[in-house]
Enzyme design. Structure first.
Site, PDB file in Angstrom:
ATOM      1  N   GLY A  20       0.863  -1.185   0.000  1.00 39.56           N
ATOM      2  CA  GLY A  20       0.000   0.000   0.000  1.00 39.56           C
ATOM      3  C   GLY A  20       0.891   1.223   0.000  1.00 39.56           C
ATOM      4  N   PRO A  21       1.843   1.293   0.961  1.00 37.76           N
ATOM      5  CA  PRO A  21       2.853   2.338   0.853  1.00 37.76           C
ATOM      6  C   PRO A  21       3.721   2.029  -0.375  1.00 37.76           C
ATOM      7  CG  PRO A  21       2.743   1.448   3.091  1.00 37.76           C
ATOM      8  CD  PRO A  21       1.986   0.511   2.196  1.00 37.76           C
ATOM      9  N   ASP A  76       3.469   2.815 -11.642  1.00 37.98           N
ATOM     10  CA  ASP A  76       4.276   4.026 -11.852  1.00 37.98           C
ATOM     11  C   ASP A  76       4.705   4.604 -10.507  1.00 37.98           C
ATOM     12  OD1 ASP A  76       3.789   4.156 -14.755  1.00 37.98           O
ATOM     13  OD2 ASP A  76       1.729   4.633 -14.179  1.00 37.98           O
ATOM     14  N   GLY A  77       3.797   4.544  -9.545  1.00 36.55           N
ATOM     15  CA  GLY A  77       4.081   5.110  -8.227  1.00 36.55           C
ATOM     16  C   GLY A  77       5.231   4.383  -7.544  1.00 36.55           C
ATOM     17  N   HIS A 103      -8.202   5.700 -11.786  1.00 38.05           N
ATOM     18  CA  HIS A 103      -7.353   5.187 -10.697  1.00 38.05           C
ATOM     19  C   HIS A 103      -8.178   4.762  -9.480  1.00 38.05           C
ATOM     20  CE1 HIS A 103      -4.149   5.165  -7.612  1.00 38.05           C
ATOM     21  NE2 HIS A 103      -5.075   5.742  -6.873  1.00 38.05           N
ATOM     22  N   GLU A 150      19.431   2.513   3.467  1.00 41.46           N
ATOM     23  CA  GLU A 150      18.786   2.123   4.731  1.00 41.46           C
ATOM     24  C   GLU A 150      17.355   1.659   4.503  1.00 41.46           C
ATOM     25  OE1 GLU A 150      20.139   5.155   4.170  1.00 41.46           O
ATOM     26  OE2 GLU A 150      22.048   4.963   5.220  1.00 41.46           O
ATOM     27  N   PHE A 191      19.680   7.365  11.452  1.00 38.23           N
ATOM     28  CA  PHE A 191      19.154   7.083  10.113  1.00 38.23           C
ATOM     29  C   PHE A 191      17.982   6.105  10.141  1.00 38.23           C
ATOM     30  CE2 PHE A 191      23.696   8.294   9.009  1.00 38.23           C
ATOM     31  CZ  PHE A 191      23.359   9.636   8.902  1.00 38.23           C
ATOM     32  N   ASP A 218      30.814  13.938  15.409  1.00 38.97           N
ATOM     33  CA  ASP A 218      30.043  13.973  14.157  1.00 38.97           C
ATOM     34  C   ASP A 218      28.885  14.966  14.231  1.00 38.97           C
ATOM     35  OD1 ASP A 218      31.492  12.446  12.426  1.00 38.97           O
ATOM     36  OD2 ASP A 218      30.423  10.570  12.848  1.00 38.97           O
ATOM     37  N   HIS A 269      24.146  13.545  13.322  1.00 37.35           N
ATOM     38  CA  HIS A 269      24.378  12.131  13.604  1.00 37.35           C
ATOM     39  C   HIS A 269      23.972  11.735  15.018  1.00 37.35           C
ATOM     40  CE1 HIS A 269      26.315  12.320   9.808  1.00 37.35           C
ATOM     41  NE2 HIS A 269      26.895  11.136   9.903  1.00 37.35           N
TER      42      HIS A 269
HETATM   43  C1  LIG Z   1       4.208   6.078  -0.270  1.00 36.75           C
HETATM   44  C2  LIG Z   1       2.870   6.381  -0.833  1.00 36.75           C
HETATM   45  N1  LIG Z   1       2.591   7.628  -1.237  1.00 36.75           N
HETATM   46  C3  LIG Z   1       1.372   7.925  -1.704  1.00 36.75           C
HETATM   47  C4  LIG Z   1       0.396   6.986  -1.772  1.00 36.75           C
HETATM   48  C5  LIG Z   1      -1.000   7.350  -2.252  1.00 36.75           C
HETATM   49  N2  LIG Z   1      -1.216   6.766  -3.583  1.00 36.75           N
HETATM   50  C6  LIG Z   1      -1.842   5.592  -3.746  1.00 36.75           C
HETATM   51  S1  LIG Z   1      -1.886   5.105  -5.342  1.00 36.75           S
HETATM   52  C7  LIG Z   1      -1.070   6.489  -5.851  1.00 36.75           C
HETATM   53  C8  LIG Z   1      -0.764   6.709  -7.304  1.00 36.75           C
HETATM   54  C9  LIG Z   1      -0.028   5.574  -7.815  1.00 36.75           C
HETATM   55  O1  LIG Z   1       0.097   5.645  -9.170  1.00 36.75           O
HETATM   56  P1  LIG Z   1       0.358   4.294  -9.942  1.00 36.75           P
HETATM   57  O2  LIG Z   1       1.316   3.479  -9.206  1.00 36.75           O
HETATM   58  O3  LIG Z   1       0.694   4.643 -11.328  1.00 36.75           O
HETATM   59  O4  LIG Z   1      -1.030   3.560  -9.842  1.00 36.75           O
HETATM   60  P2  LIG Z   1      -2.214   3.588 -10.898  1.00 36.75           P
HETATM   61  O5  LIG Z   1      -2.840   4.939 -10.787  1.00 36.75           O
HETATM   62  O6  LIG Z   1      -1.630   3.365 -12.223  1.00 36.75           O
HETATM   63  O7  LIG Z   1      -3.115   2.515 -10.419  1.00 36.75           O
HETATM   64  C10 LIG Z   1      -0.774   7.297  -4.773  1.00 36.75           C
HETATM   65  C11 LIG Z   1      -0.064   8.589  -4.872  1.00 36.75           C
HETATM   66  C12 LIG Z   1       0.729   5.691  -1.342  1.00 36.75           C
HETATM   67  N3  LIG Z   1      -0.149   4.695  -1.343  1.00 36.75           N
HETATM   68  N4  LIG Z   1       1.973   5.407  -0.904  1.00 36.75           N
HETATM   69 MG   LIG Z   2       0.002   4.258 -13.133  1.00 39.14          MG
END
Ligand SMILES: Cc1ncc(C[n+]2csc(CCOP(=O)(O)OP(=O)(O)O)c2C)c(N)n1
Ligand SMILES: [Mg+2]
Length: 674
Positions: free
Chosen positions: A124-125, A162-163, A265, A414, A440, A472, A476
C-alpha cells in the site's frame, strides 16, 4: 481501444481476465471506495501469470517452495482478492469479496499480511512491495544454495506501478537486485502513464527501460493486454541470468469510460459506467456472479501447482530426519534450544571479566556466539559494517558467486535494507538483521513500521545512539528517535546498558515470533553494570532493580543504555549523603509494560522521588515518572531538550547537564534538600 478485438483474439483468456475486472468493479461499487483501475488494467498480466507460470497451490498457500507473488501496487488489492476468490482459496469466500474494506472482513483496503492467504506481504505504501520482492529473491537464492534445488527453487513475481517506480526506495531496490543478479526476480511494471494527479509525464520523464538496464536488469516490453506476448515475455524473463523487468503497456480502467484517465485510478462506482464496461467486456451476469464453468477454469488454475507441491513433499520426506527438523524449525522461526545456554555462558563471562565496551561491540559479542548456532541469520549493514559491528567471523559474504554467504553489503540504502529484510523474513527460513546509525532510522522508518505492522521478526541494529556519538555532531546524534520507535506499536526497543543486557536483548528479540526489535546501541565504551552474574534474563522483564537503596528509600533513578552508569554514579553521591537511592535499569519499556502491575509497582513503588536519565528527549518518560504511583511534583528528567552539538562526547554530556552531579542535585531539590 478496440475491446471487441481484444476479446475476440483469445476469448477464453478474455473471459478469465474479465472475471477479475468485473469482481473488482462490483466490490469497489459495494464498498463505495477503493481502486478499480489498476486491477482492470493488469487483469491480463495476472491471468497469464497464474494460468501459465505461477507455481502455486491454493489449497496449500504456505508451501515453502511456492512462487511468490507480490502486489507492490497495493491499492489494486482487488486484483489479488479476485484471484484468490476465483481460484477457490478457502478463506476468500464470496462474502469476503462482497465485504471489501469493511470492518471484520479479511479484504482490507490494502492487502494485509496475515489476513488473506496468498498475500505474501502488506503493501500500500508504494515502493515497499518491490523492495520486499528483492528480499524474497535474496532469501530464495540463499536457501537454494543452502538446501539445494530440490528443496528451494522458485521465482518471485511482483507487480509495480508508476508510483512504486517513482518512489525513491525503488532506486535502492533496483540497484541492489541488479548487483546481486537476482535472476529469479521478475517485476511487471504496470505502465499505464497514469497516477492520481494525472499523467506520469506531469512529474517524471524517466526512461524506466533504460533505468532498469543501467542497474543490471534485463527488460522486456509488451502490450499488457496481449496474453501471448505476456506469456512469451515471462518465459524469456525466467531464463535470463539477471533480474527481469517486464514493461507492460496497459490501459488503466480498461474498457470503461474512465480508461486512460486518472479518474480510472480510484473508485468507479457510477452504475452506468459499470454497466457500460461490463457490456464492453461481453459480460452479462449479475453483480458478483461468476458462471460455474468459468469458476471451474479458475479453480483448476488454483491447483496447477498441486503436483509440483506433492513432488516436493516427497523429496522433502526423503531428507534425513535431522534436516527436515532443522528446515521446519527455521521456517517456523523457532530458536534452537542451545540459545539460552549460549547466552547464559556469555553473560557469565562478561560479568566475570567486566569489560568496558560499547554496546555496539557488545552486540557483536552476542552475535559472535549466536550466528554459529543460528545458521539462518543473514546479517548486513547499510555501508557501516565496521561501525555497526554486524559482521561476525565466518559469515561469508552473500554475492552471486557465494550464495551461501550470510552477510549482505546493502550499500547506502537504509530504506531498501529494511524493506528487503522484511521480504527475507516473510519468505521464511531466514532471520535477517541489519545495521545503520540510529539517527538514520528516519531513512528506514517506513519499512520498520511495516515490520511492526506485519508482526515479523526483523532485527534492527542501530548504533551511535545519542550525543555519545560526539564529534560527528547533531546530524548524527539521534534525540527523538527513541520516542518515535517507542511510539510504534508492536515493536520492541532495546537500549542495553552494558554487554550483559545487550546479550539478553538479543536472546529476547530473537525469541519473538510476532514483532521486530530495535537494538539501540552506543558508539562509546560503557562499563559493565551487571557485575553479578544472574542466570535469569532480566532484560526480558523490561525494567528491573539494578541497585537498591541502602537505608530508607528516598529516590528512584530510572535510566537506559549509556545513562545507567551515570545513574549508578549519582546513586553513589546520594548514598554518601545518606539519601537512599534505587537504580532501575529500563532496557525495554514495552516488556516492562507487559509485566503485571504488581511487578511494576515493586520495581517502581510510590513514595520516593523519581528521576529519569536518558540522553534523548523526555517524550514518553512521563509514563514512568507519573504513571503507576509516581507524582508529577516529585519527579524530574535529566536528558536532552533539543538537538546536540559537535564536540567530544564527554564534553557534550557535561554541556547538556547529563551527569551524575546534575542528577544528584535534581534529586536533592525534589527532596527539598538542595
Ligand atoms: C508512499 C505512498 N505515497 C502515496 C500513496 C497514495 N497513492 C496511492 S496510489 C497512488 C498513485 C499511484 O500511481 P500508480 O502506481 O501509477 O497507480 P495507478 O494509478 O496506475 O493505479 C498514490 C499517490 C501511497 N499509497 N503510498
Ligand atoms: Mg500508473
Amino acid at each position: 481501444m478496440d475491446i471487441a478485438a481484444l476479446a475476440q483474439k483469445n476469448p477464453a483468456h478474455w473471459r478469465r481476465a474479465a472475471a477479475i475486472r468485473t469482481l473488482t468493479l462490483d466490490a469497489v461499487a459495494a464498498a463505495n471506495s477503493g481502486h478499480s483501475g489498476m486491477p482492470m488494467g493488469m487483469a491480463d498480466v495476472a491471468t497469464v501469470l497464474f494460468e501459465k507460470h505461477m507455481s502455486f497451490d491454493v489449497t496449500t498457500p504456505d508451501w515453502p517452495n511456492r512462487d511468490r507473488f507480490i502486489l507492490s501496487a497495493g491499492h489494486g488489492s482487488m486484483l489479488i482478492y479476485s484471484l484468490m476468490y476465483l481460484m477457490g482459496s478457502e478463506d476468500m469466500t464470496l462474502e469476503q469479496v462482497k465485504n471489501f474494506r469493511q470492518l471484520g472482513s479479511i479484504t482490507a483496503g490494502h492487502p494485509e499480511y496475515g489476513h488473506v492467504k496468498g498475500v505474501e506481504t502488506t503493501t500500500g505504501p508504494l515502493g515497499q512491495g518491490i523492495t520486499n520482492a528483492v528480499g524474497f529473491a535474496m532469501a530464495e537464492e540463499f536457501l537454494r544454495a543452502k538446501w539445494g534445488k530440490k528443496i528451494i527453487d522458485h521465482y518471485t513475481y511482483c507487480i509495480a506501478g508508476d508510483g512504486c517506480l517513482m518512489e525513491g526506495i525503488s532506486h535502492e531496490a533496483i540497484g541492489l537486485a541488479g548487483r546481486q543478479e537476482l535472476s529469479r526476480l521478475i517485476v511487471f511494471w504496470d505502465n499505464n502513464n497514469i497516477t492520481i494527479d494525472g499523467t506520469v509525464d506531469m512529474s517524471d520523464r524517466t526512461d524506466q527501460v533504460a533505468r532498469f538496464k543501467a542497474a543490471g536488469w534485463d527488460v522486456f516490453e509488451v502490450d499488457g493486454h496481449d496474453p501471448e506476448a505476456i506469456d512469451a515475455a515471462i518465459t524469456e524473463a525466467k531464463a535470463t541470468p539477471r533480474p527481469a523487468m517486464i514493461a507492460c503497456k496497459t490501459h488503466i480502467a480498461l474498457g470503461s469510460s474512465a480508461q486512460d484517465t486518472s479518474k480510472g485510478h480510484g473508485a468507479l462506482t457510477d452504475a452506468q459506467l459499470i454497466a457500460d464496461a461490463k457490456k464492453a467486456y461481453g459480460w452479462d451476469y449479475a453483480p458478483f456472479e461468476i458462471p460455474a464453468d468459468l469458476k471451474a477454469e479458475w479453480e483448476a488454475i488454483g491447483t496447477r501447482g498441486r503436483e509440483t507441491r506433492e513432488e516436493w513433499e516427497t523429496r522433502f520426506a526423503l531428507m534425513s530426519e535431522g534436516k527436515q527438523k532443522e528446515f521446519t524449525r527455521a521456517f517456523a522461526g523457532d530458536m534452537p534450544k542451545k540459545l539460552t545456554a549460549t547466552i547464559k555462558a556469555l553473560k557469565k563471562q562478561i560479568s566475570e571479566t567486566q569489560p568496558k565496551v560499547a554496546t555496539r561491540k557488545a552486540s557483536e559479542m552476542a552475535l559472535e556466539v549466536i550466528n554459529p548456532i543460528l545458521p539462518e541469520t543473514m546479517g548486513g549493514s547499510a555501508d557501516l559494517t565496521g561501525s555497526n559491528n554486524t559482521k561476525t567471523a565466518d559469515l561469508g559474504v552473500f554475492t552471486p558467486e557465494d550464495r551461501k554467504g550470510r552477510y549482505v553489503y546493502y550499500g547506502i540504502r537504509e530504506h531498501g535494507m529494511a524493506a528487503a529484510m522484511n521480504g527475507m523474513a516473510l519468505h521464511g527460513g531466514v532471520r535477517p538483521y541489519g545495521g545503520t546509525f540510529f539517527t538514520f532510522t528516519d531513512y528506514a522508518r517506513p519499512a520498520m513500521r511495516l515490520s511492526a505492522l506485519m508482526g515479523i521478526n526483523v532485527q534492527y541494529v542501530m548504533t551511535h545512539d545519542s550525543i555519545g556519538v560526539g564529534e560527528d555532531g547533531p546530524t548524527h546524534q539521534p534525540v527523538e528517535h527513541l520516542a518515535m520507535m517507542r511510539a510504534t506499536p508492536n515493536c520492541l526497543v532495546f537500549r542495553p546498558a552494558d554487554a550483559v543486557e545487550a546479550a539478553e536483548a538479543w536472546e529476547v528479540a530473537l525469541s519473538q515470533k510476532t514483532c521486530p526489535s530495535v537494538h539501540v546501541l552506543s558508539r562509546q565504551n560503557l562499563p559493565t553494570v551487571r557485575t553479578e552474574h544472574k542466570t535469569k534474563n532480566l532484560t526480558a522483564q523490561g525494567g528491573y532493580v539494578l541497585a537498591d537503596a541502602e537505608g530508607k528509600r528516598e529516590a528512584i533513578l530510572m535510566a537506559t543504555g549509556s545513562e545507567v552508569s551515570i545513574a549508578l554514579a549519582a546513586r553513589d553521591l546520594l548514598q554518601a549523603e545518606g539519601i537512599g537511592t534505587r537504580v532501575v535499569s529500563m532496557p525495554c519499556w514495552e516488556l516492562f509494560e507487559e509485566q503485571d502491575e504488581a511487578y511494576r509497582r515493586r520495581v517502581l513503588p510510590g513514595g520516593p522521588v523519581r528521576v529519569a536519565i536518558e540522553a534523548a528527549i523526555r517524550f514518553g518518560w512521563d509514563r514512568w515518572l507519573f504513571g503507576e504511583r509516581g507524582k508529577r511534583e516529585k519527579s524530574g528528567f535529566i536528558g536532552m531538550h533539543g538537538f546536540g552539538a559537535s564536540a567530544p562526547a564527554g564534553d557534550l554530556y557535561t554541556h547538556f547537564g547529563i551527569t551524575a552531579e546534575a542528577t544528584a542535585d535534581k534529586v536533592k531539590a525534589l527532596l527539598g534538600k538542595g
